[in-house]
Design an enzyme around this catalytic site. Structure first.
Site, PDB file in Angstrom:
ATOM      1  N   CYS A 190      34.446  41.120  31.566  1.00  0.00           N
ATOM      2  CA  CYS A 190      34.582  39.899  32.363  1.00  0.00           C
ATOM      3  C   CYS A 190      34.430  38.704  31.191  1.00  0.00           C
ATOM      4  O   CYS A 190      34.812  37.696  31.417  1.00  0.00           O
ATOM      5  CB  CYS A 190      33.282  39.607  33.141  1.00  0.00           C
ATOM      6  SG  CYS A 190      33.361  40.885  34.515  1.00  0.00           S
ATOM      7  N   HIS A 210      32.194  31.954  34.211  1.00  0.00           N
ATOM      8  CA  HIS A 210      32.560  33.316  35.036  1.00  0.00           C
ATOM      9  C   HIS A 210      31.919  33.519  36.459  1.00  0.00           C
ATOM     10  O   HIS A 210      30.812  32.793  36.549  1.00  0.00           O
ATOM     11  CB  HIS A 210      32.123  34.451  34.152  1.00  0.00           C
ATOM     12  CG  HIS A 210      32.381  35.764  34.782  1.00  0.00           C
ATOM     13  ND1 HIS A 210      33.525  36.325  35.340  1.00  0.00           N
ATOM     14  CD2 HIS A 210      31.466  36.707  34.745  1.00  0.00           C
ATOM     15  CE1 HIS A 210      33.350  37.415  35.856  1.00  0.00           C
ATOM     16  NE2 HIS A 210      32.188  37.734  35.265  1.00  0.00           N
ATOM     17  N   ASN A 228      33.886  38.510  42.044  1.00  0.00           N
ATOM     18  CA  ASN A 228      34.044  38.670  40.659  1.00  0.00           C
ATOM     19  C   ASN A 228      35.512  39.395  40.411  1.00  0.00           C
ATOM     20  O   ASN A 228      35.499  40.618  40.582  1.00  0.00           O
ATOM     21  CB  ASN A 228      32.916  39.592  40.359  1.00  0.00           C
ATOM     22  CG  ASN A 228      32.862  39.475  38.631  1.00  0.00           C
ATOM     23  OD1 ASN A 228      33.798  39.444  37.950  1.00  0.00           O
ATOM     24  ND2 ASN A 228      31.708  40.181  38.079  1.00  0.00           N
TER      25      ASN A 228
HETATM   26  N1  ACO Z   1      23.816  45.339  50.959  1.00  0.00           N
HETATM   27  C1  ACO Z   1      22.392  45.489  51.411  1.00  0.00           C
HETATM   28  N2  ACO Z   1      21.582  46.154  50.741  1.00  0.00           N
HETATM   29  C2  ACO Z   1      21.736  46.246  49.490  1.00  0.00           C
HETATM   30  C3  ACO Z   1      23.022  45.925  48.916  1.00  0.00           C
HETATM   31  C4  ACO Z   1      24.049  45.732  49.586  1.00  0.00           C
HETATM   32  N3  ACO Z   1      25.336  45.357  49.338  1.00  0.00           N
HETATM   33  N4  ACO Z   1      22.985  46.363  47.504  1.00  0.00           N
HETATM   34  C5  ACO Z   1      21.741  46.744  47.024  1.00  0.00           C
HETATM   35  N5  ACO Z   1      21.124  46.690  48.158  1.00  0.00           N
HETATM   36  C6  ACO Z   1      19.417  47.024  48.505  1.00  0.00           C
HETATM   37  C7  ACO Z   1      19.116  48.086  47.512  1.00  0.00           C
HETATM   38  O1  ACO Z   1      19.575  49.237  47.677  1.00  0.00           O
HETATM   39  C8  ACO Z   1      17.576  47.530  47.001  1.00  0.00           C
HETATM   40  O2  ACO Z   1      17.011  48.125  48.366  1.00  0.00           O
HETATM   41  P1  ACO Z   1      15.656  49.136  48.323  1.00  0.00           P
HETATM   42  O3  ACO Z   1      14.888  47.868  47.946  1.00  0.00           O
HETATM   43  O4  ACO Z   1      15.256  49.567  49.628  1.00  0.00           O
HETATM   44  O5  ACO Z   1      15.832  49.863  47.121  1.00  0.00           O
HETATM   45  C9  ACO Z   1      17.723  46.250  47.574  1.00  0.00           C
HETATM   46  O6  ACO Z   1      18.818  45.691  48.264  1.00  0.00           O
HETATM   47  C10 ACO Z   1      17.312  45.291  46.304  1.00  0.00           C
HETATM   48  O7  ACO Z   1      18.320  45.876  45.382  1.00  0.00           O
HETATM   49  P2  ACO Z   1      18.423  44.849  43.837  1.00  0.00           P
HETATM   50  O8  ACO Z   1      19.452  45.973  43.174  1.00  0.00           O
HETATM   51  O9  ACO Z   1      16.992  44.946  43.456  1.00  0.00           O
HETATM   52  O10 ACO Z   1      18.906  43.613  44.368  1.00  0.00           O
HETATM   53  P3  ACO Z   1      19.037  42.224  43.499  1.00  0.00           P
HETATM   54  O11 ACO Z   1      18.390  41.373  44.132  1.00  0.00           O
HETATM   55  O12 ACO Z   1      18.986  42.555  41.899  1.00  0.00           O
HETATM   56  O13 ACO Z   1      20.508  42.006  43.722  1.00  0.00           O
HETATM   57  C11 ACO Z   1      22.623  42.041  42.248  1.00  0.00           C
HETATM   58  C12 ACO Z   1      21.611  43.008  43.079  1.00  0.00           C
HETATM   59  C13 ACO Z   1      23.580  41.289  43.424  1.00  0.00           C
HETATM   60  C14 ACO Z   1      23.747  43.159  42.007  1.00  0.00           C
HETATM   61  C15 ACO Z   1      22.161  41.095  41.515  1.00  0.00           C
HETATM   62  O14 ACO Z   1      21.289  42.294  40.459  1.00  0.00           O
HETATM   63  C16 ACO Z   1      23.255  40.838  40.411  1.00  0.00           C
HETATM   64  O15 ACO Z   1      24.124  39.928  40.850  1.00  0.00           O
HETATM   65  N6  ACO Z   1      23.152  41.346  39.152  1.00  0.00           N
HETATM   66  C17 ACO Z   1      24.093  40.818  38.273  1.00  0.00           C
HETATM   67  C18 ACO Z   1      25.623  41.536  38.524  1.00  0.00           C
HETATM   68  C19 ACO Z   1      26.843  41.065  37.856  1.00  0.00           C
HETATM   69  O16 ACO Z   1      26.766  39.791  37.434  1.00  0.00           O
HETATM   70  N7  ACO Z   1      27.651  41.885  37.454  1.00  0.00           N
HETATM   71  C20 ACO Z   1      28.972  41.313  36.848  1.00  0.00           C
HETATM   72  C21 ACO Z   1      28.762  41.274  35.592  1.00  0.00           C
HETATM   73  S1  ACO Z   1      30.488  41.124  34.696  1.00  0.00           S
HETATM   74  C22 ACO Z   1      31.409  42.200  34.253  1.00  0.00           C
HETATM   75  O17 ACO Z   1      31.532  42.477  33.029  1.00  0.00           O
HETATM   76  C23 ACO Z   1      31.870  43.124  35.283  1.00  0.00           C
END
Ligand code: ACO
Length: 322
Positions: free
Chosen positions: A113, A249, A279
């Protein structure tokens, strides 16, 4: 002194638009969860047979038109991508063939990214060194091909698209500075753990898809991108209120808001497309730049800060005058 200057931009999004509600019909998720956690409402998905070089070519044609250049004026083609059409030749050479301009150098830049920030740095250095006069830089991705569409933790986050810029040599900046970094100790936090020389035989198994420790990426991105934004301002002797627009980004609205706050920028100075694009990895910054140029928010003379982060980890920023 030779500088590089952005003289045209373009973008292309595949026709198919996939909303959160449509995703919720196939996996256990909701529009409310995705919107609240990421800010994403929809993303675009490449059609069957539509490849990264197809998207890149369409964005490139727009950028060439906007810069009032012909393909033959280009003397370097760079494509930032982690989802190339082929193992080789590079996607840049495939775009070159579509443009019909054999002869000039063409190569891919792989920084996930952060690829567009890396590409901007490479293009700027080629131009400053006098090796190139007019560079076509494209960020293009078909991330939909490397997603496990049954994994709700990753598949809701990404989309496909391409953004392009034409940069040319100029007596005035243009690009004031670029800053690129990497730290391979985080290789497992965000990866596709299969490839050509490692576990190629497993490529159709789970290892062929994006795996991510979302919280680790989130915390790290907010901290490092905030620091980098402040360093970019300091190295150019600028205060936050001298920046007209930040073009970050587009991974997650909460990351964008936190980085803007750390940099001292209010959100009305930040270009946001993550809601409509998701993204799109290396394509996200050039597409956002093109959106804001074409709708008239970014204007000639404006000071822009670009920042991006990705798997590796890799990260980078740039400060430019349009
Ligand atoms: N829908 C519903 N529930 C979900 C989903 C979904 N799509 N995805 C995860 N959950 C659930 C999980 O299973 C978890 O449930 P549990 O508590 O029963 O186990 C709960 O939601 C919380 O999950 P977390 O992973 O703790 O959620 P978080 O608040 O961290 O959000 C997210 C996840 C959105 C991925 C966040 O961590 C994030 O944005 N991180 C950065 C990711 C990013 O920017 N990546 C791209 C980088 S760039 C590149 O190089 C590709």
């Amino acid at each position: 002194m030779i500088y590089s200057r952005v003289v045209g931009t373009g973008r292309y999004l595949p026709e198919k638009r996939l909303t959160n509600d449509e995703l919720a019909e196939t996996i256990d998720t909701t529009d409310a969860w995705i919107t609240q956690r990421t800010g994403i409402k929809a993303r675009h998905i490449a059609a069957e047979g539509e490849t990264t070089s197809d998207l890149a070519y369409k964005a490139a044609v727009q950028a060439l038109e906007a810069s009032q250049s012909g393909p033959k004026d280009i003397d370097l083609i760079l494509v930032a991508t982690s989802t190339p059409d082929l193992v080789f030749p590079s996607t840049a050479t495939l775009v070159q063939e579509k443009l019909g301009i054999g002869g000039c150098p063409a190569f891919d830049v792989q920084a996930v990214c952060a690829g567009f920030a890396y590409g901007l740095s490479v293009a700027d250095n080629f131009i400053r060194a006098g090796s190139s006069k007019k560079v076509l830089l494209i960020g293009a991705e078909t991330f939909s091909r490397i997603l496990d569409w049954t994994d709700r933790r990753t598949c809701v986050l990404f989309g496909d698209g391409a953004g392009a810029v034409v940069l040319e040599a100029s007596d005035t900046a243009g690009i004031h500075s670029t800053h690129i970094h990497a730290d391979g100790q985080f290789r497992d936090a965000l990866c596709v753990p299969s490839g050509v020389s490692k576990r190629y035989a497993d490529v159709i198994e789970a290892n062929a898809f994006v795996q991510m420790d979302g919280q680790k990426v989130f915390k790290w991105a907010v901290k490092e991108m905030g620091n980098l934004a402040r360093r970019t301002l300091a190295e150019n002797g600028l205060a936050a209120d001298e920046i007209d627009w930040m073009v970050p980004h587009q991974a997650n609205i909460r990351i964008i808001e936190s980085v803007a706050q750390k940099a001292g920028l209010s959100m009305d100075k930040v270009v946001v497309t993550v809601d409509q694009h998701g993204n799109t990895s290396a394509a996200s910054v050039p597409m956002a730049l093109d959106v804001a140029l074409r709708d008239g928010r970014i204007m000639p003379g404006h000071k822009i800060m670009i920042e991006a982060f990705g798997g590796g980890f890799t990260w980078g920023s740039a400060l430019l005058t349009m």
